[in-house]
Design an enzyme around this catalytic site. Structure first.
Site, PDB file in Angstrom:
ATOM      1  N   GLU A 265      -2.457   2.194  10.209  1.00 43.53           N
ATOM      2  CA  GLU A 265      -3.733   2.878  10.034  1.00 43.53           C
ATOM      3  C   GLU A 265      -4.785   1.940  10.577  1.00 43.53           C
ATOM      4  OE1 GLU A 265      -5.379   3.781   6.045  1.00 43.53           O
ATOM      5  OE2 GLU A 265      -6.995   3.627   7.498  1.00 43.53           O
ATOM      6  N   CYS A 302     -12.010   2.737   5.673  1.00 42.46           N
ATOM      7  CA  CYS A 302     -11.545   3.369   6.901  1.00 42.46           C
ATOM      8  C   CYS A 302     -12.181   4.741   7.080  1.00 42.46           C
ATOM      9  CB  CYS A 302     -10.030   3.462   6.893  1.00 42.46           C
ATOM     10  SG  CYS A 302      -9.386   3.794   5.273  1.00 42.46           S
TER      11      CYS A 302
HETATM   12  P1  NAP Z   1      -6.149  -7.422  10.928  1.00 44.69           P
HETATM   13  O1  NAP Z   1      -6.697  -8.602  11.616  1.00 44.69           O
HETATM   14  O2  NAP Z   1      -5.584  -6.367  11.781  1.00 44.69           O
HETATM   15  O3  NAP Z   1      -5.030  -7.963   9.918  1.00 44.69           O
HETATM   16  C1  NAP Z   1      -4.253  -7.091   9.101  1.00 44.69           C
HETATM   17  C2  NAP Z   1      -2.922  -7.762   8.784  1.00 44.69           C
HETATM   18  O4  NAP Z   1      -2.094  -7.814   9.942  1.00 44.69           O
HETATM   19  C3  NAP Z   1      -3.070  -9.187   8.329  1.00 44.69           C
HETATM   20  O5  NAP Z   1      -2.042  -9.450   7.387  1.00 44.69           O
HETATM   21  C4  NAP Z   1      -2.858  -9.990   9.590  1.00 44.69           C
HETATM   22  O6  NAP Z   1      -2.366 -11.280   9.324  1.00 44.69           O
HETATM   23  C5  NAP Z   1      -1.821  -9.157  10.314  1.00 44.69           C
HETATM   24  N1  NAP Z   1      -1.943  -9.199  11.767  1.00 44.69           N
HETATM   25  C6  NAP Z   1      -3.029  -8.870  12.504  1.00 44.69           C
HETATM   26  N2  NAP Z   1      -2.756  -8.982  13.819  1.00 44.69           N
HETATM   27  C7  NAP Z   1      -1.463  -9.372  13.902  1.00 44.69           C
HETATM   28  C8  NAP Z   1      -0.602  -9.674  15.010  1.00 44.69           C
HETATM   29  N3  NAP Z   1      -1.025  -9.573  16.258  1.00 44.69           N
HETATM   30  N4  NAP Z   1       0.646 -10.055  14.720  1.00 44.69           N
HETATM   31  C9  NAP Z   1       1.086 -10.161  13.438  1.00 44.69           C
HETATM   32  N5  NAP Z   1       0.312  -9.910  12.365  1.00 44.69           N
HETATM   33  C10 NAP Z   1      -0.946  -9.514  12.593  1.00 44.69           C
HETATM   34  O7  NAP Z   1      -7.215  -6.747   9.989  1.00 44.69           O
HETATM   35  P2  NAP Z   1      -8.226  -7.391   8.919  1.00 44.69           P
HETATM   36  O8  NAP Z   1      -8.017  -8.852   8.813  1.00 44.69           O
HETATM   37  O9  NAP Z   1      -8.081  -6.613   7.705  1.00 44.69           O
HETATM   38  O10 NAP Z   1      -9.644  -7.082   9.500  1.00 44.69           O
HETATM   39  C11 NAP Z   1     -10.018  -7.347  10.833  1.00 44.69           C
HETATM   40  C12 NAP Z   1     -10.672  -6.109  11.403  1.00 44.69           C
HETATM   41  O11 NAP Z   1      -9.795  -4.996  11.227  1.00 44.69           O
HETATM   42  C13 NAP Z   1     -11.955  -5.664  10.722  1.00 44.69           C
HETATM   43  O12 NAP Z   1     -13.070  -6.345  11.185  1.00 44.69           O
HETATM   44  C14 NAP Z   1     -11.972  -4.204  11.063  1.00 44.69           C
HETATM   45  O13 NAP Z   1     -12.529  -4.013  12.334  1.00 44.69           O
HETATM   46  C15 NAP Z   1     -10.541  -3.793  11.079  1.00 44.69           C
HETATM   47  N6  NAP Z   1     -10.092  -3.116   9.835  1.00 44.69           N
HETATM   48  C16 NAP Z   1     -10.069  -1.763   9.831  1.00 44.69           C
HETATM   49  C17 NAP Z   1      -9.654  -1.096   8.691  1.00 44.69           C
HETATM   50  C18 NAP Z   1      -9.603   0.382   8.652  1.00 44.69           C
HETATM   51  O14 NAP Z   1      -9.171   0.904   7.644  1.00 44.69           O
HETATM   52  N7  NAP Z   1      -9.996   1.088   9.665  1.00 44.69           N
HETATM   53  C19 NAP Z   1      -9.264  -1.788   7.557  1.00 44.69           C
HETATM   54  C20 NAP Z   1      -9.299  -3.182   7.581  1.00 44.69           C
HETATM   55  C21 NAP Z   1      -9.708  -3.806   8.739  1.00 44.69           C
HETATM   56  P3  NAP Z   1      -3.303 -12.403   8.667  1.00 44.69           P
HETATM   57  O15 NAP Z   1      -3.397 -12.087   7.213  1.00 44.69           O
HETATM   58  O16 NAP Z   1      -2.549 -13.657   8.896  1.00 44.69           O
HETATM   59  O17 NAP Z   1      -4.610 -12.349   9.378  1.00 44.69           O
END
Ligand code: NAP
Length: 527
Positions: A265, A302
C-alpha cells in the site's frame, strides 16, 4: 514489560549482531534506550526455516484453536498496559488518544479475524459429488478448499505503529489464513515493535502453536527486509509505506525464481470532488470539515485528502476562503520521523515555488523540531494536467485545490489520475445526474467511493475496501483493511476422487467442522 532490543526468532530472544537500530524521540530527535541489534542473514535464515517448519502444522489447526490464538494475541497486547502507549507516544510523536484508539482497532482486528476463522466461510469449501452414471462420461468427485499460501513477510508501517505493524492488519489476516508471519519492524518504532512482538510470541507459547508461527526481526540496513522478500520459503509480503520502497520490494519479488505477490500500500492523493449544488449550498461547512480531515494526525494518513477538484467560480472562492481561514489556525504537529518531516517540508517547498501554484494558506508556525505546518495550495486544471509532479502524494497535512473550467474538464482530470484509495464526493440531490456521469471513471480509479465525508477514518468491517489500482496499492484486486484482507493469503486447492479418509476435515462427507459448503454449486448453510 522490559524492552531488551532483542530479535524474537520463534521462542528465542537474541540480540542481533548486524549493526544497531536506535529509537528516536519523534518530538526532540533524542535517541532513546535501549539499542536494538540488527538481524544477520543467519538470523533471517533461522526465522524462515522455523516458519517453513511451522507452516504445515499451523495451517491445519482447527478454526477454534486458531481463533483462540488470535484472541490471545489481542489480550496479551492489552495486558502490556500503558507501557505500550507511552513507548509508542515517544517513538511516533502521536498523541495518547490516537494511540489508545489505534490499540483498540488493533485488538478489534484480531478479534474480527478470530470470528472470521471460527465462522469458516473463508475456507470456501465446495463439493461437486461424483456422478458415475453421467453420460457420455462419468463425473469425477471434486472438492475444493482454500489453504494459506505459506509464510508471509510483514513490513510494519510508520504511520500505524500498532494497527499496521507487528500485530496489525497484515499480520492478523495472514495468521487467520493459516500463514506463519515474520515481521520486519519499522525502524521508527522498534520499542513498540518489540513490546507487541513479545505479546505475539507469548501467545504462540500460551496456545501451543509451533514456534515458527511468528518471528520479529530488526534490520539495520536493507538486507534483511530484501532478504525476506527474496527467501524461497516466504510466499507473500504485506507492506505499507513509500512508493519507492513498495516498488523496490515488488521488483525483487517478481525477479525470484518463484515470483510472489507483494501487497504494497503506497501512495494516494484521495481526490475530493465538490459538485456545484453542494458547493453553492454548503461551501463553508464542507471547507471546515475538509480542514479537520486534512490536519488529522498531522496529515499522515494514506487516505488524507490531498486533492480537491471543483468548477471555478464564486462558490469555489467561498470554499477556498473558508478553508484558508480554518487552516491558518491549525497548529503545527510533530511528525512521525525526522525523515518524514524533511520529505514533507521539501515537497511543500516545491509546491509553493511551482510557477502555476499559489499558496492559499499555511498553518501556524512550528514551535518545535520535527513539526509540520499545514499547507493549502491552488492551481488550474491546465497546470495540474501538465505537471505530473502535482499529482504526487505529499505525505502530511498539505492539499491542492484545482480550479476546473467545467464539470467536463473535471471529469477529464479524473481520467488522468493514477489509482487512488478513496474518492470523496460532496453532493446534494441536484447533483445526482452529474455524479452518475462520474461514477464509472471513479470506480475504475479508486477502491472506495464515499459521499459527503472524507476518506480518513477507515472502518474495519466486512464491506471495507482499503485498496485500489496502482500506485495506491500493488494489486487493486485486494484490500488490506477488513475481513476480505484474508483472501490475499489464501489459495484454492482441488481434490479429485480422494477417499474420505484422506480428505481434509473441511471436505469430509460428515462435515466435522460444521462448515457452510457449496454442494454442486448450491450453498448449504449449517450455521
Ligand atoms: P518506507 O521508507 O517505504 O519504509 C517502510 C518500510 O519498508 C520500512 O520498514 C523500511 O525499512 C522498509 N523499506 C523501505 N524501502 C525499502 C527497500 N528498498 N528495501 C527494503 N526495505 C525497505 O516508508 P516510511 O518510512 O514509512 O515513510 C517514508 C515515506 O513513505 C513518507 O514520507 C511517505 O511519503 C510514504 N508513506 C506513505 C504512506 C501511505 O500510507 N501512503 C504511509 C507511510 C509512509 P526501515 O524501517 O529500515 O526504513
Amino acid at each position: 514489560m522490559q524492552i531488551t532490543g532483542n530479535l524474537l526468532i520463534g521462542q528465542q530472544s537474541v540480540f542481533g549482531s548486524n549493526g544497531e537500530i536506535k529509537a528516536v524521540n519523534a518530538a526532540t530527535g533524542a535517541t532513546i534506550e535501549p539499542v536494538f541489534g540488527g538481524a544477520t542473514l543467519a538470523d533471517l535464515d533461522r526465522a524462515c526455516a522455523l516458519a517453513w517448519t511451522a507452516f504445515d502444522i499451523y495451517r491445519e489447526t482447527s478454526p477454534e484453536v486458531r481463533a483462540t490464538f488470535l484472541e490471545t494475541i489481542a489480550q496479551n497486547i492489552l495486558d502490556i498496559g500503558d507501557d505500550l502507549i507511552e513507548r509508542c507516544m515517544i517513538e511516533s510523536g502521536l498523541p495518547r488518544a490516537r494511540l489508545e484508539g489505534e490499540r483498540g482497532r488493533t485488538v478489534g482486528q484480531l478479534r474480527m479475524f478470530a470470528d472470521v476463522v471460527r465462522n469458516g466461510d473463508f475456507i470456501g469449501a465446495r463439493i461437486d459429488p461424483a456422478q458415475p452414471e453421467r453420460k457420455p462420461l462419468p463425473r469425477v468427485d471434486l472438492r475444493l478448499r482454500h489453504i494459506g499460501v505459506g509464510p508471509v513477510a510483514v513490513f510494519g508501517a510508520s504511520n500505524f505503529p500498532l494497527a499496521f505493524s507487528v500485530a496489525g492488519g497484515d499480520t492478523a489476516s495472514a495468521l487467520a489464513a493459516g500463514c506463519p508471519v515474520i515481521a520486519k519492524a519499522h525502524s521508527a518504532h522498534p520499542g513498540t515493535a518489540e513490546l507487541v512482538g513479545r505479546a505475539v510470541q507469548k501467545a504462540v507459547k500460551d496456545c501451543g502453536m509451533p514456534e515458527g508461527t511468528f518471528s520479529l526481526l530488526f534490520d539495520s540496513g536493507r538486507d534483511v527486509g530484501q532478504g525476506l522478500v527474496k527467501d524461497e520459503r516466504i510466499k507473500a509480503a504485506g507492506f505499507t509505506g513509500s512508493r519507492g520502497g513498495g516498488t523496490a520490494l515488488m521488483k525483487l519479488a517478481a525477479a525470484r525464481k518463484e515470483p510472489i505477490p507483494v501487497y504494497a500500500e503506497m501512495s494516494s492523493i484521495n481526490p475530493v470532488l465538490l459538485f456545484p449544488a453542494a458547493l453553492e449550498n454548503r461551501a463553508e461547512g464542507i471547507a471546515k470539515a475538509f480542514v479537520q480531515s486534512l490536519v488529522l494526525g498531522a496529515g499522515q494518513f494514506c487516505t488524507n485528502p490531498g486533492l480537491v477538484l471543483a468548477v471555478n467560480g464564486p462558490d469555489l472562492d467561498r470554499f477556498i476562503e473558508a478553508a484558508s481561514a480554518a487552516l491558518k489556525d491549525t497548529a503545527a504537529q510533530t511528525m512521525l520521523t525526522p525523515g518524514i518531516h524533511k520529505a514533507y517540508e521539501g515537497a511543500v517547498e516545491r509546491a509553493a515555488s511551482h510557477a502555476d501554484v499559489t499558496t492559499a494558506a499555511r498553518g501556524l508556525e512550528a514551535k518545535g523540531d520535527n513539526q509540520g505546518e499545514s499547507a493549502l495550495f491552488v492551481t488550474t486544471a491546465e497546470a495540474f494536467r501538465e505537471s505530473h509532479d502535482l499529482q504526487e502524494e505529499i505525505f502530511g497535512a498539505s492539499s491542492l485545490i484545482v480550479r476546473c473550467p467545467s464539470l467536463d474538464a473535471m471529469l477529464e482530470l479524473i481520467e488522468s489520475l493514477e489509482g487512488q484509495l478513496t474518492a470523496a464526493l460532496h453532493i446534494d440531490e441536484a447533483d445526482y445526474a452529474d455524479v452518475r456521469r462520474f461514477l464509472p471513471a471513479l470506480e475504475r480509479r479508486t477502491g472506495r467511493l464515499l459521499v459527503n465525508g472524507f476518506g480518513t477514518g477507515v472502518e474495519v468491517g466486512h464491506a471495507m475496501v482499503h485498496g485500489g489500482p496502482f500506485p495506491s496499492t500493488a494489486d487493486g484486486r485486494s484490500t488490506s483493511v477488513g475481513s476480505l484482507a484474508i483472501n490475499r493469503f489464501l489459495r484454492p486447492v482441488s481434490y479429485q476422487d480422494l477417499p474420505d479418509a484422506l480428505l481434509p476435515a473441511a471436505l469430509q462427507m460428515e462435515n466435522p467442522l460444521g462448515l457452510n459448503r457449496r454442494i454442486d454449486g448450491k450453498l448449504e448453510c449449517v450455521r
